[in-house]
Scaffold this motif. Structure first.
Motif, PDB file in Angstrom:
ATOM      1  N   GLY A  26      30.280  30.923  37.672  1.00  9.58           N
ATOM      2  CA  GLY A  26      31.501  30.956  37.831  1.00  9.58           C
ATOM      3  C   GLY A  26      32.166  31.850  36.854  1.00  9.58           C
ATOM      4  N   GLU A  27      31.754  31.802  35.355  1.00  8.78           N
ATOM      5  CA  GLU A  27      31.890  32.810  34.408  1.00  8.78           C
ATOM      6  C   GLU A  27      31.616  34.077  34.719  1.00  8.78           C
ATOM      7  OE1 GLU A  27      31.728  30.234  30.388  1.00  8.78           O
ATOM      8  OE2 GLU A  27      29.798  30.815  31.160  1.00  8.78           O
ATOM      9  N   SER A  28      30.560  34.351  35.257  1.00  4.09           N
ATOM     10  CA  SER A  28      29.963  35.696  35.732  1.00  4.09           C
ATOM     11  C   SER A  28      30.763  36.418  36.714  1.00  4.09           C
ATOM     12  CB  SER A  28      28.721  35.733  36.103  1.00  4.09           C
ATOM     13  OG  SER A  28      27.759  35.340  34.945  1.00  4.09           O
ATOM     14  N   LEU A  29      31.350  35.391  37.869  1.00  2.00           N
ATOM     15  CA  LEU A  29      32.174  35.906  38.726  1.00  2.00           C
ATOM     16  C   LEU A  29      33.446  36.348  38.122  1.00  2.00           C
ATOM     17  CD1 LEU A  29      32.625  36.380  41.899  1.00  2.00           C
ATOM     18  CD2 LEU A  29      33.359  34.137  41.956  1.00  2.00           C
ATOM     19  N   ALA A  30      34.118  35.347  37.301  1.00  2.24           N
ATOM     20  CA  ALA A  30      35.255  35.631  36.670  1.00  2.24           C
ATOM     21  C   ALA A  30      35.361  37.050  35.726  1.00  2.24           C
ATOM     22  CB  ALA A  30      35.727  34.564  35.743  1.00  2.24           C
ATOM     23  N   ASP A  31      34.180  37.183  35.160  1.00  2.00           N
ATOM     24  CA  ASP A  31      34.156  38.373  34.735  1.00  2.00           C
ATOM     25  C   ASP A  31      34.446  39.727  35.262  1.00  2.00           C
ATOM     26  OD1 ASP A  31      34.101  37.228  32.006  1.00  2.00           O
ATOM     27  OD2 ASP A  31      31.640  37.446  32.024  1.00  2.00           O
ATOM     28  N   LEU A  32      33.638  39.684  36.273  1.00  2.00           N
ATOM     29  CA  LEU A  32      33.752  40.618  37.619  1.00  2.00           C
ATOM     30  C   LEU A  32      35.088  40.586  38.586  1.00  2.00           C
ATOM     31  CD1 LEU A  32      30.392  40.072  39.495  1.00  2.00           C
ATOM     32  CD2 LEU A  32      30.942  42.047  37.924  1.00  2.00           C
ATOM     33  N   LEU A  33      35.785  39.490  38.458  1.00  2.54           N
ATOM     34  CA  LEU A  33      36.950  39.466  39.282  1.00  2.54           C
ATOM     35  C   LEU A  33      38.090  39.589  38.344  1.00  2.54           C
ATOM     36  CD1 LEU A  33      38.256  38.889  41.925  1.00  2.54           C
ATOM     37  CD2 LEU A  33      37.821  36.180  41.445  1.00  2.54           C
ATOM     38  N   GLU A  34      38.285  39.296  37.085  1.00  2.45           N
ATOM     39  CA  GLU A  34      39.759  39.578  36.610  1.00  2.45           C
ATOM     40  C   GLU A  34      40.033  40.818  36.221  1.00  2.45           C
ATOM     41  OE1 GLU A  34      38.940  35.544  33.741  1.00  2.45           O
ATOM     42  OE2 GLU A  34      38.485  37.321  33.116  1.00  2.45           O
ATOM     43  N   PRO A  35      39.110  42.053  36.014  1.00  2.00           N
ATOM     44  CA  PRO A  35      39.878  43.307  35.868  1.00  2.00           C
ATOM     45  C   PRO A  35      40.128  43.969  37.533  1.00  2.00           C
ATOM     46  CG  PRO A  35      37.292  43.274  35.569  1.00  2.00           C
ATOM     47  CD  PRO A  35      37.950  41.841  35.761  1.00  2.00           C
ATOM     48  N   LEU A  36      39.500  43.532  38.579  1.00  2.00           N
ATOM     49  CA  LEU A  36      39.943  43.887  39.870  1.00  2.00           C
ATOM     50  C   LEU A  36      41.240  43.335  40.270  1.00  2.00           C
ATOM     51  CD1 LEU A  36      36.315  43.696  41.501  1.00  2.00           C
ATOM     52  CD2 LEU A  36      37.450  45.831  40.920  1.00  2.00           C
ATOM     53  N   ALA A  37      41.370  42.075  39.948  1.00  2.00           N
ATOM     54  CA  ALA A  37      42.655  41.475  40.407  1.00  2.00           C
ATOM     55  C   ALA A  37      43.837  41.921  39.577  1.00  2.00           C
ATOM     56  CB  ALA A  37      42.610  39.922  39.993  1.00  2.00           C
ATOM     57  N   SER A  38      43.448  42.154  38.115  1.00  2.00           N
ATOM     58  CA  SER A  38      44.731  42.923  37.361  1.00  2.00           C
ATOM     59  C   SER A  38      45.050  44.188  37.855  1.00  2.00           C
ATOM     60  CB  SER A  38      44.142  42.677  35.709  1.00  2.00           C
ATOM     61  OG  SER A  38      45.238  43.566  35.138  1.00  2.00           O
ATOM     62  N   ALA A  39      44.207  44.824  38.349  1.00  2.00           N
ATOM     63  CA  ALA A  39      44.484  46.279  38.931  1.00  2.00           C
ATOM     64  C   ALA A  39      45.334  46.357  40.277  1.00  2.00           C
ATOM     65  CB  ALA A  39      43.050  47.100  39.215  1.00  2.00           C
ATOM     66  N   ARG A  40      45.262  45.039  40.812  1.00  2.00           N
ATOM     67  CA  ARG A  40      46.034  44.946  41.958  1.00  2.00           C
ATOM     68  C   ARG A  40      47.269  44.406  41.865  1.00  2.00           C
ATOM     69  NH1 ARG A  40      40.825  45.385  42.941  1.00  2.00           N
ATOM     70  NH2 ARG A  40      39.844  46.069  45.007  1.00  2.00           N
ATOM     71  N   GLY A  41      47.384  43.842  40.408  1.00  2.00           N
ATOM     72  CA  GLY A  41      48.477  42.998  40.259  1.00  2.00           C
ATOM     73  C   GLY A  41      48.764  41.740  40.633  1.00  2.00           C
ATOM     74  N   VAL A  42      47.532  41.096  40.877  1.00  2.00           N
ATOM     75  CA  VAL A  42      47.321  39.716  41.059  1.00  2.00           C
ATOM     76  C   VAL A  42      46.814  38.968  39.786  1.00  2.00           C
ATOM     77  CG1 VAL A  42      45.966  38.264  42.466  1.00  2.00           C
ATOM     78  CG2 VAL A  42      46.584  40.098  43.342  1.00  2.00           C
ATOM     79  N   ARG A  43      47.358  37.857  39.428  1.00  2.00           N
ATOM     80  CA  ARG A  43      47.062  37.293  38.358  1.00  2.00           C
ATOM     81  C   ARG A  43      45.841  36.296  38.435  1.00  2.00           C
ATOM     82  NH1 ARG A  43      51.571  36.151  34.998  1.00  2.00           N
ATOM     83  NH2 ARG A  43      50.041  35.498  33.476  1.00  2.00           N
ATOM     84  N   THR A  44      45.231  36.112  37.425  1.00  2.00           N
ATOM     85  CA  THR A  44      43.815  35.189  37.375  1.00  2.00           C
ATOM     86  C   THR A  44      44.063  34.154  36.490  1.00  2.00           C
ATOM     87  OG1 THR A  44      42.606  36.607  35.786  1.00  2.00           O
ATOM     88  CG2 THR A  44      42.338  37.032  38.351  1.00  2.00           C
ATOM     89  N   ARG A  45      43.227  33.189  36.419  1.00  2.00           N
ATOM     90  CA  ARG A  45      43.086  32.038  35.323  1.00  2.00           C
ATOM     91  C   ARG A  45      41.880  31.473  35.756  1.00  2.00           C
ATOM     92  NH1 ARG A  45      46.719  26.567  37.008  1.00  2.00           N
ATOM     93  NH2 ARG A  45      46.322  26.637  39.032  1.00  2.00           N
ATOM     94  N   ARG A  46      41.193  30.916  34.633  1.00  2.00           N
ATOM     95  CA  ARG A  46      40.077  30.028  34.724  1.00  2.00           C
ATOM     96  C   ARG A  46      40.317  28.655  34.606  1.00  2.00           C
ATOM     97  NH1 ARG A  46      35.008  33.588  31.741  1.00  2.00           N
ATOM     98  NH2 ARG A  46      35.818  35.599  32.471  1.00  2.00           N
ATOM     99  N   VAL A  47      39.694  27.685  35.339  1.00  2.00           N
ATOM    100  CA  VAL A  47      39.823  26.517  35.194  1.00  2.00           C
ATOM    101  C   VAL A  47      38.327  25.822  35.123  1.00  2.00           C
ATOM    102  CG1 VAL A  47      41.747  26.175  36.168  1.00  2.00           C
ATOM    103  CG2 VAL A  47      40.059  25.863  37.735  1.00  2.00           C
ATOM    104  N   SER A  48      38.110  24.767  34.493  1.00  2.00           N
ATOM    105  CA  SER A  48      36.695  24.016  34.524  1.00  2.00           C
ATOM    106  C   SER A  48      36.609  23.137  35.524  1.00  2.00           C
ATOM    107  CB  SER A  48      36.455  23.321  33.223  1.00  2.00           C
ATOM    108  OG  SER A  48      36.307  24.683  32.101  1.00  2.00           O
ATOM    109  N   CYS A  49      36.113  23.375  36.727  1.00  2.00           N
ATOM    110  CA  CYS A  49      35.881  22.604  37.875  1.00  2.00           C
ATOM    111  C   CYS A  49      36.977  22.299  38.898  1.00  2.00           C
ATOM    112  CB  CYS A  49      35.347  21.059  37.366  1.00  2.00           C
ATOM    113  SG  CYS A  49      34.435  20.403  38.996  1.00  2.00           S
ATOM    114  N   LEU A  50      36.637  22.972  40.006  1.00  2.00           N
ATOM    115  CA  LEU A  50      37.491  22.772  41.269  1.00  2.00           C
ATOM    116  C   LEU A  50      36.804  21.700  42.091  1.00  2.00           C
ATOM    117  CD1 LEU A  50      38.376  26.663  42.378  1.00  2.00           C
ATOM    118  CD2 LEU A  50      40.091  24.745  41.340  1.00  2.00           C
ATOM    119  N   MET A  51      35.992  21.112  41.876  1.00  2.00           N
ATOM    120  CA  MET A  51      35.406  19.890  42.548  1.00  2.00           C
ATOM    121  C   MET A  51      34.879  20.594  43.709  1.00  2.00           C
ATOM    122  SD  MET A  51      37.724  16.698  41.453  1.00  2.00           S
ATOM    123  CE  MET A  51      36.569  15.811  41.746  1.00  2.00           C
ATOM    124  N   GLY A  52      34.322  21.653  43.758  1.00  2.00           N
ATOM    125  CA  GLY A  52      33.619  22.017  45.190  1.00  2.00           C
ATOM    126  C   GLY A  52      32.147  22.382  44.706  1.00  2.00           C
TER     127      GLY A  52
END
Length: 131
Positions: A26-52
């Protein structure tokens, strides 16, 4: 209206090894996703456990007054991050949050886990409580 990608930073895919891994999947995916989302004007946040946990890596695509989606079964790879960011941008551009299937990036197809209707607004709740 802003769309948020909520990223589960505790997700681990099958085969994840605590002794050899530098980070959770999850941390690795977040590291990849955060700059891509930011470049598109989409916000991100990390949480510990979505229970999936059986469907990791998991993200939620959310926006006030819009349909919200949970997506899972991603690997922490650039292609997955790109597809999630692209879908989130389409969600943000949609008044209802619904994106026609024909417009979905290929990388999110087969990854939808749940869809949630938007919460009623506070005024509608207050009126309903009076009746």
């Amino acid at each position: 209206m802003t769309t948020w990608i909520t990223i589960c930073d505790t997700c681990k895919t099958e085969g994840w090894d605590a002794e050899t891994a530098q980070a959770t999947d999850g941390e690795s995916l977040a590291d990849l996703l955060e700059p891509l989302a930011s470049a598109r004007g989409v916000r991100t946040r990390r949480v510990s456990c979505l229970m999936g946990c059986n469907q990791g890596c998991n993200v939620a695509i959310q926006g006030a007054g819009k349909l919200c989606y949970t997506l899972g079964r991603f690997l922490p790879e650039p292609e997955a991050a790109e597809a999630i960011a692209d879908y989130a941008l389409l969600h943000q551009q949609s008044a209802s949050g619904q994106v026609p299937y024909r417009d979905w990036p290929q990388g999110v197809k087969g990854h939808f886990v749940t869809r949630h209707p938007p919460l009623p607004d506070a005024e509608a709740n207050a009126e309903a409580d009076k009746t």
